[in-house]
Design a protein around this motif. Structure first.
Motif, PDB file in Angstrom:
ATOM      1  N   ALA A  74      67.311  44.271  32.281  1.00 14.70           N
ATOM      2  CA  ALA A  74      68.305  43.991  33.329  1.00 14.70           C
ATOM      3  C   ALA A  74      68.353  45.174  34.285  1.00 14.70           C
ATOM      4  O   ALA A  74      68.191  46.322  33.891  1.00 14.70           O
ATOM      5  CB  ALA A  74      69.674  43.761  32.695  1.00 14.70           C
TER       6      ALA A  74
ATOM      7  N   SER B 216      62.280  42.561  39.344  1.00 17.68           N
ATOM      8  CA  SER B 216      61.522  41.426  38.806  1.00 17.68           C
ATOM      9  C   SER B 216      62.390  40.601  37.858  1.00 17.68           C
ATOM     10  O   SER B 216      62.294  39.371  37.818  1.00 17.68           O
ATOM     11  CB  SER B 216      60.257  41.909  38.091  1.00 17.68           C
ATOM     12  OG  SER B 216      60.576  42.720  36.982  1.00 17.68           O
ATOM     13  N   ARG B 217      63.245  41.265  37.101  1.00 21.28           N
ATOM     14  CA  ARG B 217      64.151  40.567  36.188  1.00 21.28           C
ATOM     15  C   ARG B 217      65.136  39.698  36.972  1.00 21.28           C
ATOM     16  O   ARG B 217      65.361  38.530  36.643  1.00 21.28           O
ATOM     17  CB  ARG B 217      64.887  41.585  35.318  1.00 21.28           C
ATOM     18  CG  ARG B 217      66.046  41.045  34.507  1.00 21.28           C
ATOM     19  CD  ARG B 217      65.590  40.108  33.379  1.00 21.28           C
ATOM     20  NE  ARG B 217      66.720  39.667  32.602  1.00 21.28           N
ATOM     21  CZ  ARG B 217      67.132  40.264  31.487  1.00 21.28           C
ATOM     22  NH1 ARG B 217      66.504  41.317  31.006  1.00 21.28           N
ATOM     23  NH2 ARG B 217      68.170  39.795  30.840  1.00 21.28           N
TER      24      ARG B 217
ATOM     25  N   CYS C 209      60.319  39.606  29.825  1.00 25.66           N
ATOM     26  CA  CYS C 209      60.796  40.055  31.135  1.00 25.66           C
ATOM     27  C   CYS C 209      61.122  41.545  31.111  1.00 25.66           C
ATOM     28  O   CYS C 209      61.165  42.158  30.048  1.00 25.66           O
ATOM     29  CB  CYS C 209      62.027  39.257  31.556  1.00 25.66           C
ATOM     30  SG  CYS C 209      63.401  39.382  30.387  1.00 25.66           S
ATOM     31  N   ALA C 210      61.353  42.072  32.289  1.00 25.88           N
ATOM     32  CA  ALA C 210      61.798  43.460  32.431  1.00 25.88           C
ATOM     33  C   ALA C 210      63.267  43.544  32.015  1.00 25.88           C
ATOM     34  O   ALA C 210      63.972  42.526  31.962  1.00 25.88           O
ATOM     35  CB  ALA C 210      61.635  43.905  33.879  1.00 25.88           C
TER      36      ALA C 210
ATOM     37  N   GLN D 207      66.204  45.507  36.828  1.00 22.91           N
ATOM     38  CA  GLN D 207      64.926  45.555  37.531  1.00 22.91           C
ATOM     39  C   GLN D 207      64.838  44.382  38.502  1.00 22.91           C
ATOM     40  O   GLN D 207      65.325  43.284  38.215  1.00 22.91           O
ATOM     41  CB  GLN D 207      63.762  45.500  36.542  1.00 22.91           C
ATOM     42  CG  GLN D 207      63.720  46.652  35.574  1.00 22.91           C
ATOM     43  CD  GLN D 207      63.417  47.967  36.271  1.00 22.91           C
ATOM     44  OE1 GLN D 207      62.619  48.031  37.196  1.00 22.91           O
ATOM     45  NE2 GLN D 207      64.087  49.020  35.837  1.00 22.91           N
TER      46      GLN D 207
ATOM     47  N   ASP E 116      65.307  35.739  36.619  1.00 25.83           N
ATOM     48  CA  ASP E 116      66.548  35.100  36.164  1.00 25.83           C
ATOM     49  C   ASP E 116      67.070  34.103  37.197  1.00 25.83           C
ATOM     50  O   ASP E 116      67.547  33.021  36.840  1.00 25.83           O
ATOM     51  CB  ASP E 116      67.617  36.152  35.870  1.00 25.83           C
ATOM     52  CG  ASP E 116      67.360  36.927  34.587  1.00 25.83           C
ATOM     53  OD1 ASP E 116      66.412  36.576  33.848  1.00 25.83           O
ATOM     54  OD2 ASP E 116      68.107  37.896  34.332  1.00 25.83           O
TER      55      ASP E 116
ATOM     56  N   GLU F 123      62.667  41.988  26.204  1.00 26.81           N
ATOM     57  CA  GLU F 123      62.603  42.847  27.390  1.00 26.81           C
ATOM     58  C   GLU F 123      61.631  43.997  27.153  1.00 26.81           C
ATOM     59  O   GLU F 123      61.681  44.639  26.104  1.00 26.81           O
ATOM     60  CB  GLU F 123      63.982  43.428  27.691  1.00 26.81           C
ATOM     61  CG  GLU F 123      65.024  42.383  27.999  1.00 26.81           C
ATOM     62  CD  GLU F 123      66.401  42.985  28.227  1.00 26.81           C
ATOM     63  OE1 GLU F 123      66.576  44.213  28.082  1.00 26.81           O
ATOM     64  OE2 GLU F 123      67.321  42.202  28.540  1.00 26.81           O
TER      65      GLU F 123
ATOM     66  N   ARG G 106      64.636  35.890  24.373  1.00 24.62           N
ATOM     67  CA  ARG G 106      64.255  36.746  25.497  1.00 24.62           C
ATOM     68  C   ARG G 106      63.919  38.124  24.941  1.00 24.62           C
ATOM     69  O   ARG G 106      64.715  38.717  24.234  1.00 24.62           O
ATOM     70  CB  ARG G 106      65.415  36.847  26.482  1.00 24.62           C
ATOM     71  CG  ARG G 106      65.123  37.665  27.703  1.00 24.62           C
ATOM     72  CD  ARG G 106      66.371  37.800  28.561  1.00 24.62           C
ATOM     73  NE  ARG G 106      66.834  36.535  29.085  1.00 24.62           N
ATOM     74  CZ  ARG G 106      66.544  36.084  30.304  1.00 24.62           C
ATOM     75  NH1 ARG G 106      65.817  36.792  31.108  1.00 24.62           N
ATOM     76  NH2 ARG G 106      67.023  34.927  30.709  1.00 24.62           N
TER      77      ARG G 106
END
Length: 188
Positions: free
Chosen positions: A91, A95-96, A88-89, A93, A100, A115, A113
């Motif tokens: 925190a 998209s994140r 994931c991107a 962002q 989430d 990033e 996870r």
């Protein structure tokens, strides 16, 4: 077409783009918004909706569930996420936050996870078998070795252009906005 126009492009986060346009650091910002309700015009900001695109659960094409029909329901999402690294991107962002929120809503807890900045980086990592991620359908389709599973309920992102209402008639801003629309219309 506009030989006197000089374009300077900067990459910035979607969450700070509106403020940068309003305080005149940028005349135009192109952002992707993963929220269910993209921002509305107001307070001196014009919002131009350029494209809407589905978000898919991206898995490697050799994943055991890649060939199964049907969408990534809550149960399937929990199953896939439960045994894979979540990509994931960082925190902060959009998209994140959207990813989430979806994981939390279906009680899907990834064991690890990782990033990374950039959706194409995430796609390449999915293709290499490093993990799974939520990605725009177009990016998942472009990346060899990635299968995109539709999400149920559906997730989408909107590509938006932000300008100041005071530059609505500015020829330079109009030309740039036209160029962005053309680029997105051609599938690039």
């Amino acid at each position: 077409m506009h030989p006197e126009l000089t374009v300077v492009a900067h990459e910035t986060g979607s969450t700070t783009a509106a403020a940068a346009v309003l305080d005149r650091r940028y005349d135009l910002a192109v952002i992707d918004d993963w929220s269910a309700h993209p921002p509305a015009e107001g307070s001196g900001l014009s919002v131009h909706r350029l494209r809407r695109e589905d978000i898919v659960l991206a898995i490697s094409s050799d994943h055991p569930l890649a060939g199964l029909p049907g969408p990534a329901t809550a149960a399937r999402l929990r199953q896939i996420v439960g045994d894979r690294t979540w990509l994931c991107a960082p925190a902060g962002q959009l998209s994140r936050a959207a990813g989430d929120q979806r994981l939390t809503s279906v009680n899907a807890v990834p064991p690890r996870r990782w990033e990374f900045e950039g959706l194409h980086v995430l796609a390449a990592l999915v293709a290499a078998g490093a993990g799974v991620a939520f990605l725009p359908a177009g990016i998942a389709r472009e990346q060899a070795g990635v299968t995109g599973l539709r999400t149920a309920p559906r997730m989408q992102r909107t590509i938006l252009a932000l300008t100041r209402t005071t530059t609505r008639e500015d020829p330079a801003v109009t030309a740039c906005l036209h160029a962005v629309r053309q680029a997105l219309g051609s599938g690039r």
